[in-house]
Structure formats: structure tokens, C-alpha cells
Design an enzyme around this catalytic site. Structure first.
Site: not given
Ligand code: AHR
Length: 868
Positions: A266, A468, A595-596
Site C-alpha cells: 500500500e 485505505c 477493503n475492510e
Molecule cells: O495497513 C494499514 C491500514 O490498515 C490499511 O490501509 C487499512 O486497510 C487498515 O486499516
């Protein structure tokens, strides 16, 4: 075991004392509960309960245990629960509504059967321009509808009351003004810590028992999960070295995933720009904006990292005649006298290596009649020349110019200088400097040492681009893959949600290329049509989902991504891939959707639409759904319910937990239903207070990985998170690999991942283990996993010892067949707080009755060759 029983009993006794032991011995049929939220922490502590037999003496549970928290709006600023109102509906459900802040015309609605598990929240907008305070609920029996009432202060002191009705808490009638609140029967109750306002309800004693048990269970788990090695001196005061006998059961072997170990990349902590992406010029496109950092840094704008040096001239940013509309800003240099240089400081300086070549490129437009030349220089921090090149005859329209510079000496903080050779005006954009030696020599490539460090993990897959970053800060910030392909000047740069700038230079093409270069499966993640629930822009949290009218176009975008990766060169998107230099498909097999995310109705509608269309059009692609940011809770449960309903083939789980959690949750996946979705553990890491990355966290992760191998028939993939962090630009700790401009610093956790990556298997062999000490605390700190790798035929034994004493291991290798006497031992051992350990590999000679003493706090891998 004794220790854990004592802990449990102690915690129950403690809570009995708190709540009044005498009252608990003769349980009443019914009693009263008081539901309230305090204003502590800005009202972010969620819903609390107190109970009473007589409505006079109240017992706060926990004493401030939170049964449900608000998930509305921006992380930090919002997530508030103000004036909750609880109501037991004729549908036998508890309904709670509350106000979210002093300004928004929104209330939260959520239901529960037992007051312990709360279902998904909804955030109906009841007022367009006014606030919604003190919401209250009742049921209109005559019309079979729920009625919501609230107060609005219309921005002034004078309050107006409104009401609206709903059948389903999804559709509400327009607000009608009413003379006064008719059913707001809130009470003020005196609790031990002061007065609170909320609602009182008569309930059966079992409801209260359920509330008490939930809090006691949470307190008990909290005790266990906060266990640290720092307390081992006390916990294991008299512990002697432990004898471990391991019997391998080849009869009951099972097939496990051969993709288990991968990475999650990321763009957080400067992982891409200034990190893995090898571009050395910062703000090459002059597109930095104050809004990248939400105005918090006044130096963060189009001029960032640029300055003028020497001579006489000016430098301004213009956008009248850009190189490309997606890249609107460019520099205009007005030189009165030759000698003025436009200087770029790089990302904390430009690192250069003696004897290596660097490729400069830029777009320029001569604003004078006469053709002009540019001198490009690389200088060290003292102004000493390290190398230079010339670009001749700049024309009057935007054109790309390129040159190469050989560097004479090492530098860590060099600058790039662009020096027009005559007076006059010139426009410049996309000023770029790349080392020629990128990873695998790719153009627009990756920093070789960092990319190699990732490749050295031997990852079977790469998940990208977030996190995120994928779902973005508001709708306008969602990561749109098409914005990140094609010529660099046509890509769409944007604010990085982690508060910096994303050039999109490392885009989808480069991600796919990197995966191919390291032999890893690409696992792109696209937003599920909703931005991050913690968003701060473009609507409160997830309220701003892609409008239904635009969903068709959005779904097409997702389908186009699959065509871009896999379509033949005659397809629209396959052709674009070929034009970028890769006619062969990238062989995409997986795609993550979401994503979550907060699992809300808004999410479910959009996820379902995207999922159904991808499944219909591309049954060959494994779609990975999402089940929230935790190993439990509403998003986890609701996410799994959706996955089961739609038969999603795989879901992405995330959890960052304490070492104690990993120690006490080794059976987490043992109970998973093998007929349901497979698991991709997309993000996990062990977190200690202060967030170090040390041997203790690494061993906790190693323990978890043994249980992932054991459950490799249901857990298909796993990736530690986050992967990269640049020193001095770190938003999240711990990370797997730290770096600066010249050094790469893998953590102890990195080596655990690397060892698992290099010594993975595809067959799991169960074991029977006999310990000389069978205390639960001892058993849980010794984890063993045995796998076989079909390709090499080798058997691999992994042993994690998170005890402060050594373990004498006796391993009967007989069941494995003919073992070569030459084996390999890899060991990582030290003090729990060590942050700079490296594994040691040693060839060893073995017999069928293998014996070894493994040190305290260690991770050992034994690799045996089988000669048949
Ligand atoms: O890994 C860091 C963050 O943790 C990621 O962006 C998110 O998916 C999670 O909250």
C-alpha cells in the site's frame, strides 16, 4: 490451565463484588436497565448499561463497558454517540437511535436481539440542512409504523420538534413539525461516577445476565490478550526447560494452499513516491496541492521541493496551456541572465552512486522565438558537480527531451539543476530523474534494492494498491485504476489518503509488471463502490457511495480492469496493455472488491451488484470479498453473512492484535466451516504498546503462521501489513521493511515472513505433541507445524518457542521415510525486545531420532530431504 481458571474466577468474583454479591445469589425474574452514553472522550465511548433491582441503586456494568459504538463519519473527528434512545419494538428487537453531532441532520439506527450483538448501523438523513438532536422512538400500533421524533435547533437557540415515520428504517416519511416531544422519556440517573441521562427499561433477569457475561468475557479476554514477555519473569518464575516429543502423522496429511505467503503493498509511509517507485525528483509534475494535506502544511503546494538558484530570474506556476489536462500545472522560468538554475531537492535529497547512469527526462516548451538549450546538472549538497548533460534546441510546443548523466561520486543529498543557457522564458513539466539500474532494468521502474528485498520474501502474490488508499477518503478519492495507466503526463495524480501526494507513476501497469517480475500472483483491490467509512471529505463517512445512476459505469470499470489484465490485444483494454509494452496477458486470477468496509446497506447493495456482474462475466476470476477491520464484531459477522448469502469464494480478513491475542487464538481457524468462503488474511501484525517491531512481535506472528499452515485448507493467502515505511515519513507502525534513501532495514518480522516464504509447503502433516510441562500457558507458547513441499519433496518442521526457557525437542522422523543425513537448520533467537536480529542458517547432520535443544524465545526451521 490452573492459572487461567484462577484468572477467570478472579475476574468473575471481582465483578460480583462490583455488582453486589448478595443480589446475585437470589436472581429476580426481572429488573431494570439504564441505557446511556457518557460525554467522555467527546461522546465516543459508545453505549453503556447499568442495572437495578429497585430503580434506586444502580450498578454500572464494566463500569463503562461499551456494547456498541458509533461508526458514523470521520475517524477522530466524529464517531460520536450522543443522547442514545433505546426502544423495544413489537418486532422483538431492541432499536437504538442516537444523534451523531450538533450539526448533521442524521441519526443512527441499529438493532439488537440481546443488547450484546448489534447489527449493522444505518445513517438516515432526516433533515437536509438542520440538525437532529435527542432522537426518540415509539411505535404507532394503529398504523403499524415506527415513529422517530427529534429536536432541531435550526442553527439557533429556538428548538423545533419534528417527527417522521418508517416501516423498515430504510425509508422515512418527510419530517413534520410537531408542537413538542411526545415520547422522549429519558431519565437522569445517579451512578457511581456522576449523573447520566438515558432510557430505563424493565427486562427479564436473563437479559441483564447476558450483559454481565459479555462484559466479564471481554474483561477476561483482555487479561489474556495483554500478556507480554515483560511479565514472563513472574509468569514463569520457576519454569524449567521443557521437553517436547513430536510424532508426525503422515496418514492424516492434507492438501494446503501453495499461495499462503504473499505481500500487501500500500502507498502508505511514502511506500510508492519517494519509496519503491524509483523516481528521484519530488513534485516532478508541479501538482502538489495544499489539499493533499488538507491545508495543514502551507509549504505543500506546486512549488514544493523546487527553488531558483543563482543568476537573475523568476519561477512561477501556470496552468493556461498545460501539457495534458490531467496534469494542469507547469513551471515557467523567466531568466534575465543565463546562469539561473531551477533546482529540485528530491525526496530528502537525491541519492546517487558513483559510476552509475541516471536518466533525465522533461517536457519543455520554448516561449521565445529563438531555440534554446538546457544544461542539466547533478550537484552534491556542497554544490560540487557530480555529472551533467545538455538538451539542445527546445522547440515552441510541448515536447519530451531526454538525456543521460553518468555520476562521478556517491552522494546522499544531491540536487537536480535545470539551467537554461540563454535569457528568456521557458515552460517545463514532468521533470524526471531515474537511476538506469531500476529493478530488472524496467523503464519508469522500481528502486532495485527495495524491490529486491520484497522479492527476497518469495511472495506468492502481491495485493495492491491498498488498504485505505484503495477505497479512498471520500468518493472523489477512490483509487480508480484507469487513472494510473498510460503516459505519465496523462495519469491523474491525487491526494494520498495518508496525507501526501500520489503521482500515480507507480500505477496498475507497473504493479502487474512487478508481480510478473517476481513470479507473484497479482491481487488488485478495487473499491466496492463505497469510500472509506472514516472519510473526511465528500459526505460523512461511507454516506457518499457511488450514486446508483453511476453504478453501471463503475461496474464496467471493474470489468475493464480484467480486460486490461487478461484481454487479447484486439480488445479495447488489452490493446492499451500492449501499447504499454506488454502484449501478453498478465494472467489475473484474483480481484478484491472492497477493503475492510463498514458493512452497511449502502455497501451491500453496491458490493452485490459488482460481485454478481464479475461472477457472471468472469467465472474464472476468484472474487475476494471483505469482512471488516477486525476478527470479530458487526462488520465481521455481517460481512460473512453477505459472503455466505452470495457464495463469495474468498473473503479478506484483517486484524492487528497484541502478541497475547495471537498466543490465545491459535485455534481461530480450526473452527472455520470448510464449505464456506476461503480466507485471505489480507492484513495482520502483532502490536505491542509503543508499536515496536521486535522478536516478541515476530514470534507471535510466527505462532500465528503455524496455525495458518495447519488451516491452509481454508486460509488460502496471508499478508503482513503494512509492508514498507520510509524513515521520517511513517504514518503507521510497525511495518515490515523500513528504509531511507540509501538503506533498507528489514525487521525481525520480515525474516519470519521470509523464512515461511522460503520454506512453505503444500501438504500439511498433523503432529502429536507430548510436553513435559502441560500448563496451558506453556502449551500455548510452543507451536509446531510440519509441511511437505511436493516440488522439492522436502519435509519442513517449524518450531516456535515463545517461552523464557529452552525446549529439548525429540522428533521422530521415521514416518517421513528415508531421510537424508544432510539437513538444514534456520534459527532466529534472542531477547524479546531485540529489533535487529538476523536468522542463522546451518547445515546439520541428522538421524531418524532427531534431538535438539532450542533456545528460549526462538523460531527454528528444520528442512529435511527425503531420499526415495
Ligand atoms: O495497513 C494499514 C491500514 O490498515 C490499511 O490501509 C487499512 O486497510 C487498515 O486499516
Amino acid at each position: 490451565m490452573k492459572k487461567y481458571l484462577i484468572l477467570l474466577i478472579a475476574s468473575m468474583l471481582l465483578s460480583l463484588t462490583r455488582t453486589g454479591a448478595a443480589e446475585m445469589t437470589k436472581e429476580p425474574d426481572s429488573a431494570y436497565i439504564f441505557a446511556y452514553a457518557s460525554l467522555k472522550n467527546g461522546g465516543r465511548n459508545g453505549l453503556h448499561f447499568a442495572w437495578s433491582i429497585d430503580r434506586k441503586k444502580w450498578h454500572a456494568i464494566g463500569p463503562e463497558y461499551s456494547y456498541v459504538r458509533c461508526d458514523y463519519g470521520t475517524w477522530g473527528a466524529q464517531k460520536r454517540m450522543l443522547t442514545p434512545f433505546l426502544f423495544y419494538g413489537p418486532d422483538s428487537l431492541w432499536h437504538a437511535v442516537w444523534s451523531v453531532n450538533e450539526t448533521d441532520g442524521v441519526v443512527v439506527h441499529v438493532t439488537s436481539k440481546d443488547l450484546v450483538y448489534w447489527r449493522r448501523q444505518s445513517y438516515p438523513i432526516l433533515m437536509q440542512k438542520e440538525n437532529c438532536l435527542l432522537p426518540a422512538l415509539s411505535f404507532d400500533k394503529e398504523h403499524g409504523k415506527f415513529i422517530v421524533e427529534w429536536k432541531s435547533t435550526n442553527g439557533g437557540a429556538d428548538a423545533t420538534y419534528y417527527r417522521s415515520s418508517t416501516l423498515d428504517f430504510k425509508n422515512y416519511t418527510p419530517p413534520e413539525p410537531v408542537a413538542k416531544a411526545t415520547f422522549d422519556n429519558r431519565h437522569t440517573i445517579r451512578l457511581e461516577n456522576g449523573e447520566e441521562n438515558g432510557t430505563v427499561h424493565k427486562v427479564s433477569w436473563n437479559v441483564i445476565k447476558g450483559l454481565l457475561q459479555a462484559q466479564q468475557q471481554a474483561a477476561y479476554e483482555q487479561e489474556l490478550w495483554s500478556e507480554k514477555t515483560a511479565d514472563d519473569g513472574i509468569r514463569f518464575a520457576s519454569l524449567k526447560p521443557v521437553d517436547v516429543e513430536v510424532q508426525i502423522d503422515v496418514e492424516n496429511k492434507k492438501k494446503i494452499s501453495d499461495l499462503l505467503m504473499g505481500v500487501f503493498f500500500e502507498d502508505i509511509n511514502y511506500a510508492a513516491d519517494g519509496g519503491l517507485y524509483a523516481e528521484l525528483v519530488q513534485n516532478r509534475d508541479f501538482e502538489y496541492r495544499l489539499s493533499d494535506k488538507k491545508g495543514s502544511d502551507t509549504s505543500w503546494h506546486s512549488y514544493k521541493a523546487w527553488s531558483l538558484k543563482g543568476g537573475k530570474g523568476t519561477f512561477k506556476i501556470d496552468s493556461i496551456s498545460p501539457l495534458h489536462p490531467n496534469n494542469a500545472h507547469y513551471a515557467i522560468l523567466n531568466i534575465e541572465k543565463a546562469g539561473t538554475a531551477l533546482v529540485n531537492a528530491g525526496f530528502d535529497g537525491i541519492p546517487l552512486k558513483a559510476g552509475e547512469r541516471y536518466n533525465v527526462s522533461l517536457f519543455a516548451r520554448n516561449l521565445q522565438e529563438k531555440a534554446r538549450a538546457l544544461l542539466i546538472r547533478l550537484t552534491d549538497e556542497h554544490g560540487k558537480l557530480l555529472g551533467e548533460a545538455r538538451i539542445q534546441a527546445i522547440k515552441g510546443n510541448w515536447r519530451k527531451y531526454e538525456a543521460a548523466i553518468s555520476v562521478k561520486a556517491d552522494a546522499t543529498k544531491a540536487s537536480l539543476e535545470i539551467i537554461p543557457q540563454e535569457a528568456g522564458e521557458i515552460a517545463l513539466d514532468m521533470i524526471s530523474l531515474f537511476p538506469e539500474k531500476t529493478f530488472k532494468g524496467r523503464k519508469n521502474g522500481l528502486r532495485a534494492d527495495l524491490a529486491q528485498t520484497i522479492a527476497d520474501l518469495h511472495p506468492r502474490f502481491v495485493r495492491f494498491p491498498g488498504g485505505c488508499v484503495a477505497h479512498g477518503d471520500g468518493l472523489g478519492n477512490m483509487y480508480r485504476w484507469q487513472n494510473t495507466i498510460g503516459p505519465l503526463e496523462a495519469r491523474v495524480p491525487q491526494r494520498n489518503l495518508w496525507n501526501y501526494h500520489q503521482t500515480a507513476g507507480l500505477g496498475y501497469f507497473e504493479y502487474f509488471q512487478f508481480c510478473e517480475d517476481i513470479g507473484a500472483e497479482p491481487v488488485p483491490v478495487v473499491p466496492a463502490g463505497v469510500p472509506c467509512q472514516n472519510s473526511s471529505t465528500g459526505g460523512a463517512g461511507q454516506q457518499g457511495g457511488v450514486p446508483m445512476a453511476d453504478m453501471e459505469a463503475y461496474i464496467q470499470e471493474v470489468l475493464d480492469l480484467i480486460e486490461y489484465a487478461n484481454g487479447d490485444t484486439h480488445t479495447v483494454w488489452g490493446k492499451k496493455r500492449a501499447e504499454a509494452g506488454h502484449p501478453k496477458p498478465f494472467n489475473l486470477k484474483y480481484i478484491g472488491i472492497g477493503n475492510e468496509d463498514l458493512i452497511s446497506d449502502i455497501f451491500e447493495e453496491r458490493f452485490t451488484m459488482i460481485f454478481n456482474r464479475v461472477r457472471e462475466k468472469h467465472p474464472e476470476i476468484t472474487v475476494i470479498g471483505t469482512v471488516g477491520p477486525s476478527f470479530e464484531g458487526t462488520d465481521y459477522t455481517e460481512g460473512w453473512l453477505i459472503a455466505n448469502k452470495l457464495q463469495v469464494p474468498m473473503v479478506d480478513e484483517h486484524y492487528y492484535q497484541s502478541p497475547g491475542w495471537f498466543i490465545h487464538n491459535q485455534a481461530y481457524y480450526d473452527k472455520y466451516d470448510r464449505s464456506k468462503a476461503k480466507v485471505y488474511l489480507g492484513e495482520y501484525a502483532a502490536h505491542l504498546p509503543g508499536r515496536p517491531s521486535n522478536l516478541e512481535t515476530a514470534l507471535a506472528e510466527a505462532i500465528h503462521l503455524t496455525s495458518l499452515e495447519r488451516n491452509g485448507d481454508v486460509v488460502s493467502m496471508a499478508s503482513y501489513a503494512p509492508l514498507l515505511a520510509k524513515e521520517d515519513h511513517t504514518q503507521w507502525k510497525p511495518d515490515l521493511i523500513y528504509f531511507n534513501n540509501t538503506e533498507v532495514k528489514p525487521t525481525v518480522s520480515y525474516f519470519v515472513q521470509q523464512i515461511y516464504g522460503h520454506h512453505a509447503g503444500d501438504i500439511y502433516l498433523p503432529t502429536q505433541i507430548r510436553l513435559s510441562n502441560t500448563e496451558e500457558a506453556v502449551k500455548k507458547r510452543l507451536a509446531i507445524s510440519v509441511v511437505r513441499d511436493t516440488k522439492s519433496g522436502d519435509a519442513i518442521v517449524k518450531i516456535v518457542n515463545l517461552l523464557p526457557v529452552s525446549t529439548r525437542v525429540a522428533l521422530n522422523l521415521e514416518p517421513l521415510g528415508n531421510i537424508s543425513t544432510d539437513a538444514l537448520k534456520i534459527s532466529l533467537a534472542g531477547n524479546p525486545e531485540d529489533e535487529a536480529l538476523r536468522p542463522k542458517s546451518t547445515p546439520i547432520a541428522v538421524t531418524k531420532n532427531f534431538k535438539d535443544e532450542l533456545p528460549a524465545y526462538s523460531f527454528t526451521v528444520l528442512r529435511f530431504k527425503i531420499v526415495d
